[in-house]
Design a protein around this motif. Structure first.
Motif, PDB file in Angstrom:
ATOM      1  N   ALA A  11       2.645  10.396  -0.570  1.00 36.87           N
ATOM      2  CA  ALA A  11       2.791   9.130   0.154  1.00 36.87           C
ATOM      3  C   ALA A  11       1.648   8.180  -0.202  1.00 36.87           C
ATOM      4  O   ALA A  11       1.770   6.966  -0.027  1.00 36.87           O
ATOM      5  N   GLY A  78       0.639  -4.755  -6.098  1.00 36.05           N
ATOM      6  CA  GLY A  78       1.158  -3.684  -5.247  1.00 36.05           C
ATOM      7  C   GLY A  78       1.855  -4.330  -4.066  1.00 36.05           C
ATOM      8  O   GLY A  78       1.979  -5.567  -3.988  1.00 36.05           O
ATOM      9  N   ALA A 112      -1.157  -3.105   5.784  1.00 34.80           N
ATOM     10  CA  ALA A 112      -0.703  -4.101   4.799  1.00 34.80           C
ATOM     11  C   ALA A 112       0.147  -5.173   5.474  1.00 34.80           C
ATOM     12  O   ALA A 112       0.255  -6.298   4.974  1.00 34.80           O
ATOM     13  N   GLN A 191       7.298   3.218   1.042  1.00 34.74           N
ATOM     14  CA  GLN A 191       7.620   4.651   1.084  1.00 34.74           C
ATOM     15  C   GLN A 191       9.066   4.957   0.681  1.00 34.74           C
ATOM     16  O   GLN A 191       9.423   6.129   0.574  1.00 34.74           O
ATOM     17  N   THR A 211       6.068  -1.339  -4.100  1.00 31.76           N
ATOM     18  CA  THR A 211       4.881  -0.935  -4.847  1.00 31.76           C
ATOM     19  C   THR A 211       5.335  -0.017  -5.972  1.00 31.76           C
ATOM     20  O   THR A 211       6.328   0.712  -5.844  1.00 31.76           O
ATOM     21  N   HIS A 213       3.662   2.464  -7.653  1.00 30.82           N
ATOM     22  CA  HIS A 213       3.008   3.747  -7.957  1.00 30.82           C
ATOM     23  C   HIS A 213       3.376   4.880  -7.007  1.00 30.82           C
ATOM     24  O   HIS A 213       2.814   5.968  -7.092  1.00 30.82           O
ATOM     25  N   LYS A 214       4.307   4.601  -6.076  1.00 30.64           N
ATOM     26  CA  LYS A 214       4.694   5.699  -5.166  1.00 30.64           C
ATOM     27  C   LYS A 214       6.047   6.228  -5.645  1.00 30.64           C
ATOM     28  O   LYS A 214       6.119   6.811  -6.711  1.00 30.64           O
TER      29      LYS A 214
HETATM   30  C1  LIG Z   1       4.117   1.651   4.400  1.00 31.58           C
HETATM   31  C2  LIG Z   1       3.050   1.202   3.426  1.00 31.58           C
HETATM   32  N1  LIG Z   1       2.810  -0.101   3.265  1.00 31.58           N
HETATM   33  C3  LIG Z   1       1.875  -0.545   2.407  1.00 31.58           C
HETATM   34  C4  LIG Z   1       1.140   0.306   1.644  1.00 31.58           C
HETATM   35  C5  LIG Z   1       0.134  -0.223   0.664  1.00 31.58           C
HETATM   36  O1  LIG Z   1       0.522   0.082  -0.659  1.00 31.58           O
HETATM   37  P1  LIG Z   1      -0.326  -0.429  -1.911  1.00 31.58           P
HETATM   38  O2  LIG Z   1      -1.696   0.160  -1.728  1.00 31.58           O
HETATM   39  O3  LIG Z   1       0.386   0.121  -3.084  1.00 31.58           O
HETATM   40  O4  LIG Z   1      -0.347  -1.906  -1.882  1.00 31.58           O
HETATM   41  C6  LIG Z   1       1.330   1.692   1.784  1.00 31.58           C
HETATM   42  C7  LIG Z   1       0.495   2.653   1.046  1.00 31.58           C
HETATM   43  O5  LIG Z   1       0.226   3.735   1.501  1.00 31.58           O
HETATM   44  C8  LIG Z   1       2.328   2.143   2.677  1.00 31.58           C
HETATM   45  O6  LIG Z   1       2.574   3.439   2.835  1.00 31.58           O
END
Ligand SMILES: Cc1ncc(COP(=O)(O)O)c(C=O)c1O
Length: 394
Positions: A11, A78, A112, A191, A211, A213-214
């Motif tokens: 995750a 991201g 975020a 996710q 994003t 990279h997940k």
């Molecule tokens: C639900 C959710 N939103 C936002 C993010 C932020 O992702 P990023 O670091 O790739 O911008 C994550 C990262 O864990 C997340 O799980």
């Protein structure tokens, strides 16, 4: 760097990446390397142009849009940057016109979403947070009630699934309600992109933030937005500068994708992301989801046999749950446990997972939880080995 034998922190970022992703990054840096739209239209310049266009087309297709809508994909670093671009740019557009903006969100959000909304509330936006239940699920009727109050320009923003406990929100019902109230819907798919099918067009999502990279299995530093064309017009760009186009203009072009893409993008990252998207298409998202669900079943079956474990979120592997598990074990500090597991070769993540609101909703503030997140490349034997290790530690 030591090799992690069992990686259960997907995750945070998926690992390992498919080999083709690494190859594509190396290939771009070794054999391509030209900037985007800032050359002489030579062979390498055309190579970069088609690489980037190809990646936009794959992303559009993944999220239900047509090839012709590829220009509605904006690349960002991201999903965090993507959400900032959308939320702050929408606020700027509306306030410039003297309109009152209200953001409607949930009590399960990642920082975020929460942090940009906090700073926008300090600038005059209203923020309404719909409370989720003890499993982290939003009752769409609550959203309906909130959106029935009139007098503001509403925008709904929420994460499709919790990064803490894996609960998936009922996106189709939420989208219907947002549409009925004419409120743009912005989705944080951090996710779920690459793990669940998301048709942004069918759901009429105004901005699908993703994003790379997940679940998409690409390199870190990639991600972006798939816009609905009419919504992109209601958002002001926050970054302005060179676009490799319309260079005679002193102001930012309105044309997509240039409107939101100033400066040189992460081209090696986009090369890797594009390869990852091909890998996903070849593998099939339904196969990825099936495998992760099967591994989740193994995880939960074993969890039920270990005494003293509290699991947060939904207790069974249903379609409303990802294989992202938050738990605590009686008498064990989750940070200490994660450290011991790491020493034994198991990577997890303790604490608050950048989502304090979600932890408050789940009743796990201030200590947080141990998060175990399973990925496509995990094996059932690794899940069993994880529990063997936990049992020996406790
Ligand atoms: C639900 C959710 N939103 C936002 C993010 C932020 O992702 P990023 O670091 O790739 O911008 C994550 C990262 O864990 C997340 O799980």
């Amino acid at each position: 760097m030591s090799v992690v034998p069992v990686y259960l922190n997907n995750a945070a970022t998926t690992w390992p990446k498919p080999e083709c992703v690494t190859d594509a990054v190396v290939d771009f840096l070794t054999n391509g390397g030209a900037n985007l739209g800032r050359g002489s239209s030579g062979r390498r310049d055309i190579g970069t142009l088609s690489l980037v266009l190809d990646c936009r087309i794959k992303l559009a297709a993944l999220f239900g849009a047509s090839d012709k809508e590829a220009c509605l994909v904006t690349f960002c670093s991201g999903v965090t940057e993507a959400l900032n671009v959308v939320l702050k740019g929408f606020f700027d557009h509306k306030t410039q016109r003297g309109l009152r903006v209200r953001f409607v969100t949930t009590s399960m959000e990642h920082n975020a979403v929460s942090r940009p909304l906090t700073s926008l509330s300090q600038k005059g936006a209203e923020v309404v947070t719909a409370p989720c239940d003890e499993f982290g699920a939003l009752d769409p009727a609550l959203l309906d009630g909130i959106l029935s109050q009139t007098g503001h320009d509403d925008l709904v923003v929420l994460s499709h699934a919790s990064n803490v406990c894996g609960t998936v929100q009922p996106l189709d019902r939420i989208a219907n309600i947002a549409k009925r109230h004419n409120a743009p819907l912005v989705v944080d798919s951090a996710q779920t992109a690459g793990v669940l099918d998301i048709d942004a067009r069918e759901l009429s999502i105004a901005a699908l933030c993703f994003t790379g990279h997940k679940g998409l299995m690409g390199p870190q530093g990639t991600g972006g937005v798939l816009w609905r064309a009419d919504f992109a017009e209601q958002v002001l760009p926050r970054t302005e500068g060179g676009t490799g186009s319309f260079s005679h203009l002193m102001s930012q072009p309105d044309t997509m994708p240039d409107k939101f893409e100033s400066g040189t993008p992460n081209l090696p990252g986009i090369a890797g992301l594009s390869a990852a998207l091909s890998y996903l298409a070849d593998t099939g998202i339904e196969n990825i989801a099936k495998r992760e669900r099967e591994l989740g079943e193994v995880f939960l079956a074993r969890l039920r046999r270990v005494p003293g474990v509290t699991l947060y979120g939904l207790p069974d592997m249903t379609e409303n749950r990802l294989s992202v598990f938050a738990l605590n074990i009686a008498g064990c500090d989750n940070g200490v446990l994660a450290g011991r597991l790491s020493d034994a070769g198991f990577d997890t993540r303790p604490g608050l997972h950048c989502a304090p609101l979600a932890h408050r909703t789940l009743g796990t503030l201030p200590e947080g939880s141990l998060r175990v997140s399973i990925g496509y490349f995990n094996k059932a034997s690794e899940v069993e080995a994880f529990w063997d290790c936990v049992e020996s530690l406790i």
